[in-house]
Design an enzyme around this catalytic site. Structure first.
Site, mmCIF file in Angstrom:
data_model
loop_
_atom_site.group_PDB
_atom_site.id
_atom_site.type_symbol
_atom_site.label_atom_id
_atom_site.label_comp_id
_atom_site.label_asym_id
_atom_site.label_seq_id
_atom_site.Cartn_x
_atom_site.Cartn_y
_atom_site.Cartn_z
ATOM 1 N NE ARG A 1 -2.597 -2.116 2.988
ATOM 2 C CZ ARG A 1 -2.730 -2.141 4.313
ATOM 3 N NH1 ARG A 1 -3.276 -1.136 4.936
ATOM 4 N NH2 ARG A 1 -2.318 -3.182 4.999
ATOM 5 C CD GLU B 1 -3.221 -3.950 14.373
ATOM 6 O OE1 GLU B 1 -3.135 -3.366 13.282
ATOM 7 O OE2 GLU B 1 -4.174 -3.805 15.146
HETATM 8 O O1 LIG Z 1 3.141 -0.475 11.972
HETATM 9 P P1 LIG Z 1 2.961 -1.930 11.635
HETATM 10 O O2 LIG Z 1 2.358 -2.718 12.748
HETATM 11 O O3 LIG Z 1 4.214 -2.533 11.121
HETATM 12 O O4 LIG Z 1 1.876 -2.012 10.477
HETATM 13 C C1 LIG Z 1 1.836 -1.156 9.375
HETATM 14 C C2 LIG Z 1 2.051 -1.891 8.083
HETATM 15 O O5 LIG Z 1 1.028 -2.880 7.905
HETATM 16 C C3 LIG Z 1 0.471 -2.756 6.605
HETATM 17 O O6 LIG Z 1 1.170 -3.482 5.658
HETATM 18 P P2 LIG Z 1 0.966 -5.026 5.342
HETATM 19 O O7 LIG Z 1 2.189 -5.749 5.776
HETATM 20 O O8 LIG Z 1 -0.346 -5.477 5.847
HETATM 21 O O9 LIG Z 1 1.061 -5.091 3.762
HETATM 22 P P3 LIG Z 1 0.285 -4.534 2.467
HETATM 23 O O10 LIG Z 1 0.642 -3.086 2.342
HETATM 24 O O11 LIG Z 1 0.925 -5.349 1.421
HETATM 25 O O12 LIG Z 1 -1.192 -4.765 2.631
HETATM 26 C C4 LIG Z 1 0.616 -1.278 6.307
HETATM 27 O O13 LIG Z 1 0.558 -1.014 4.921
HETATM 28 C C5 LIG Z 1 1.959 -0.952 6.901
HETATM 29 O O14 LIG Z 1 3.019 -1.216 6.015
HETATM 30 N N1 LIG Z 2 -5.441 -2.032 11.523
HETATM 31 C C1 LIG Z 2 -4.815 -1.843 10.356
HETATM 32 N N2 LIG Z 2 -5.486 -1.376 9.284
HETATM 33 C C2 LIG Z 2 -4.837 -1.196 8.109
HETATM 34 N N3 LIG Z 2 -3.564 -1.435 7.921
HETATM 35 C C3 LIG Z 2 -2.861 -1.903 8.951
HETATM 36 N N4 LIG Z 2 -1.562 -2.231 9.082
HETATM 37 C C4 LIG Z 2 -1.368 -2.649 10.335
HETATM 38 N N5 LIG Z 2 -2.488 -2.599 11.056
HETATM 39 C C5 LIG Z 2 -3.437 -2.131 10.206
#
Ligand SMILES: O=P(O)(O)OC[C@H]1O[C@H](OP(=O)(O)OP(=O)(O)O)[C@H](O)[C@@H]1O
Ligand SMILES: Nc1ncnc2[nH]cnc12
Length: 168
Positions: free
Chosen positions: A56, A93
């Site tokens: 994202r 998370e």
């Molecule tokens: O602060 P944190 O607890 O590390 O979480 C934040 C991260 O989690 C999500 O990515 P995700 O790994 O879900 O990947 P995506 O962008 O591919 O959906 C979001 O886009 C951040 O990169």
């Molecule tokens: N609660 C949440 N919603 C969207 N993106 C996330 N990345 C980590 N936690 C998330």
């Protein structure tokens, strides 16, 4: 002033029970909100390159780089980059993951803005900061659309300049 929260919706129990997922697709789909977000993520900052966090983060980081005349560097999930990489593991998370960058992505001392959509626990962003520094560059700031304050992600980014457009 944009009320960013009107463009972000809650999806309960996604991707796992107990997680409230913050869905930013309504913001991306709105031409005015999207353009403002790209502008505000980097307004007033001085940088040579934008590093975007897969997946994202790419949606925001590449337009920020284009808008501000900077280069773009992808920070990718393990196994996706074709050249020699530097790697870091991190906690999420809702799981664990590993992130990589090309070893030659930055010239020594280049000023880098890291961009992602969400700051939750800060595990992803702190791994990104370490990765960019390990690759020889300077992190000038980390910018997010959204901060989930109850998860205290900023604590893991102590000493780093952090910008978020909305806190929830
Ligand atoms: O602060 P944190 O607890 O590390 O979480 C934040 C991260 O989690 C999500 O990515 P995700 O790994 O879900 O990947 P995506 O962008 O591919 O959906 C979001 O886009 C951040 O990169
Ligand atoms: N609660 C949440 N919603 C969207 N993106 C996330 N990345 C980590 N936690 C998330």
């Amino acid at each position: 002033m944009t009320d960013w929260s009107t463009y972000i919706r809650d999806i309960p129990d996604y991707p796992k029970p107990g997680i409230v997922f913050k869905d930013i697709t309504p913001l991306l789909a709105d031409r005015t909100a999207f353009a403002r977000a790209i502008e505000e993520l980097a307004d007033g900052l001085d940088f040579d390159k934008v590093a975007g966090i897969e997946a994202r983060g790419f949606i925001l980081a590449a337009p920020v780089a284009y808008r501000y005349g900077a280069g773009f560097v992808p920070l990718r999930k393990k196994g996706k980059l074709p050249f020699t990489t530097i790697e870091r593991s991190y906690d999420l998370e809702y799981g664990t993951a590993a992130m990589e960058v090309h070893a030659d992505a930055f010239a020594p001392g280049e000023r880098v803005l890291i961009v992602d959509d969400v700051l939750a626990t800060g595990g992803t962003a702190s791994a990104a900061v370490e990765l960019v520094r390990q690759a020889g560059a300077e992190v000038v700031s980390v910018s997010f659309l959204l901060e989930l304050s109850h998860l205290s992600g900023r604590d893991r980014l102590a000493g780093v300049d952090v910008r978020t457009l909305v806190t929830m």
